[in-house]
Design a protein around this motif. Sequence first.
Motif, PDB file in Angstrom:
ATOM      1  N   LEU A 184       0.831  -1.207   0.000  1.00 41.24           N
ATOM      2  CA  LEU A 184       0.000   0.000   0.000  1.00 41.24           C
ATOM      3  C   LEU A 184       0.867   1.260   0.000  1.00 41.24           C
ATOM      4  O   LEU A 184       0.576   2.244  -0.689  1.00 41.24           O
ATOM      5  N   THR A 185       1.959   1.232   0.758  1.00 42.90           N
ATOM      6  CA  THR A 185       2.852   2.383   0.845  1.00 42.90           C
ATOM      7  C   THR A 185       3.551   2.643  -0.484  1.00 42.90           C
ATOM      8  O   THR A 185       3.648   3.786  -0.944  1.00 42.90           O
ATOM      9  N   GLU A 186       4.038   1.576  -1.109  1.00 37.35           N
ATOM     10  CA  GLU A 186       4.757   1.734  -2.384  1.00 37.35           C
ATOM     11  C   GLU A 186       3.851   2.240  -3.492  1.00 37.35           C
ATOM     12  O   GLU A 186       4.310   2.893  -4.426  1.00 37.35           O
ATOM     13  N   LEU A 187       2.557   1.954  -3.389  1.00 39.87           N
ATOM     14  CA  LEU A 187       1.612   2.440  -4.397  1.00 39.87           C
ATOM     15  C   LEU A 187       1.176   3.872  -4.120  1.00 39.87           C
ATOM     16  O   LEU A 187       0.486   4.475  -4.956  1.00 39.87           O
ATOM     17  N   ASP A 188       1.585   4.411  -2.971  1.00 44.17           N
ATOM     18  CA  ASP A 188       1.146   5.753  -2.576  1.00 44.17           C
ATOM     19  C   ASP A 188      -0.373   5.849  -2.739  1.00 44.17           C
ATOM     20  O   ASP A 188      -0.910   6.781  -3.323  1.00 44.17           O
ATOM     21  N   SER A 189      -1.046   4.838  -2.196  1.00 45.78           N
ATOM     22  CA  SER A 189      -2.467   4.642  -2.477  1.00 45.78           C
ATOM     23  C   SER A 189      -3.400   5.555  -1.692  1.00 45.78           C
ATOM     24  O   SER A 189      -4.549   5.741  -2.074  1.00 45.78           O
ATOM     25  N   GLY A 190      -2.913   6.086  -0.583  1.00 50.27           N
ATOM     26  CA  GLY A 190      -3.800   6.877   0.266  1.00 50.27           C
ATOM     27  C   GLY A 190      -4.713   6.015   1.113  1.00 50.27           C
ATOM     28  O   GLY A 190      -5.613   6.521   1.785  1.00 50.27           O
ATOM     29  N   SER A 260      -8.991   0.559   4.035  1.00 42.60           N
ATOM     30  CA  SER A 260     -10.029   1.568   3.802  1.00 42.60           C
ATOM     31  C   SER A 260      -9.391   2.883   3.383  1.00 42.60           C
ATOM     32  O   SER A 260      -8.228   3.156   3.679  1.00 42.60           O
ATOM     33  N   GLY A 261     -10.182   3.689   2.673  1.00 40.82           N
ATOM     34  CA  GLY A 261      -9.711   5.000   2.282  1.00 40.82           C
ATOM     35  C   GLY A 261     -10.271   5.429   0.946  1.00 40.82           C
ATOM     36  O   GLY A 261     -11.164   4.782   0.375  1.00 40.82           O
ATOM     37  N   PHE A 262      -9.735   6.523   0.434  1.00 43.78           N
ATOM     38  CA  PHE A 262     -10.205   7.117  -0.812  1.00 43.78           C
ATOM     39  C   PHE A 262      -9.020   7.314  -1.756  1.00 43.78           C
ATOM     40  O   PHE A 262      -7.927   7.698  -1.334  1.00 43.78           O
ATOM     41  N   LYS A 263      -9.240   7.043  -3.027  1.00 49.15           N
ATOM     42  CA  LYS A 263      -8.182   7.195  -4.021  1.00 49.15           C
ATOM     43  C   LYS A 263      -7.824   8.658  -4.193  1.00 49.15           C
ATOM     44  O   LYS A 263      -8.696   9.517  -4.298  1.00 49.15           O
ATOM     45  N   SER A 264      -6.535   8.920  -4.236  1.00 47.86           N
ATOM     46  CA  SER A 264      -6.052  10.277  -4.420  1.00 47.86           C
ATOM     47  C   SER A 264      -6.639  10.890  -5.681  1.00 47.86           C
ATOM     48  O   SER A 264      -6.752  10.233  -6.717  1.00 47.86           O
TER      49      SER A 264
END
Length: 300
Positions: A184-190, A260-264
Amino acid sequence: MITDPPVTECVTRYDKTRVARQFGRAAESYISYDRLQRQVAAVLIDKLLRQSGALLDIGCGPAHHAGVLQRFTEHYIGVDLATAMLEQAQRQQTAGHWVLADMEQLPFVTASVQTLFSNLAMQWANDLPALLREWLRVLKPGGQLLASTVLPGSMWPLGQCFEELDGERHHNQWPSYAVLKQALTELDSGLTLTEQKFVLSYDTVLQMLRELKGIGANYTVRDSRGLYRRERFEQLAETMESYRTADGKLALHWNIGLISGFKSMSKIKHELCFCDWNRYRRRQDAGDYSFAAAPGRWRI
C-alpha cells in the motif's frame, strides 16, 4: 495453556480454475455457514459512504450482503470468479448486475467505479501489488475502497493441530500485515490498513470443519485426500481438546486485515477502451456470463 497463534511469512499461489470450482461447489451452502464473512462485512459497511456511481462488490459470492450495499449506490455490480456463485446471487437478489471475472483482471475501464468493496476475497490473489494496482485503476479519483483479507495466524489452533499430526502445514499461507502495508505504501495509495481479530466458537471439531467446507475455505494447494479419514479425524479431535476454552467451546481465531480510504484525486490515467455494456446485460440476464471474459473493457 493457550498461547497466541504463530505467524508465518510463506505465501500460497493458487490455481484459479480449482478455486472457482471449489467455491462453485459451496455456492448453495455458503449463506448457511458464512458467520465470519458477515461479521467482517459489518465492520467494512460501517465505514461505507453513499455515493453516486457504480459500486463493485469483488468476490461477491452468493451476494449475501448485496441488499445492504445497494443502499449505498445507484448501480451495484457483483463480481465473482465462480459461475455457480453468480447464479446463486441472481436467485437471491432481484436487483444488481453480475460479472464473471478474475479480480486481478477486471473488465472495466480505468476510473469508472465510484466504490470498490471486497470482503475476504483478496487473500486468493496470486500477485498482491498487481491486484491493488488493478483495483486502484478502475476506481475513480476520490472513490472509496473498502476491503478485507486473511492474515497469517488465522485458522488457529486448527492449523497448528493438523501440523502436530504430521509436521506439515495443511492450510494456505497468506501475506503478512507488513507485506500488505508495504504494498500500500509503495503504491502511494492513500489507503490505510488495520488489523482486527475475530473468534468463532464451536461445540465440536466436526462442526468447525463443516463450516469451513460450507464456505469453500477448505481449499488448499496441497492434496487433501486422506486428510479427513476416520483415524486422522479422531487424532485431530483429540489434539483439539486441549484448546477448549473456559466455557467448553472450541475457538477458531482469524486475523483480518482491513483496508479503507479514498483514491487520491491525482491518480487518473484515461483509457479509451469501450465495450457494449447493453449487449453484456442482455446476455447475463439470459444466464450467459461468457462475455465478461471477452477482450476489451466497458464503461459503467
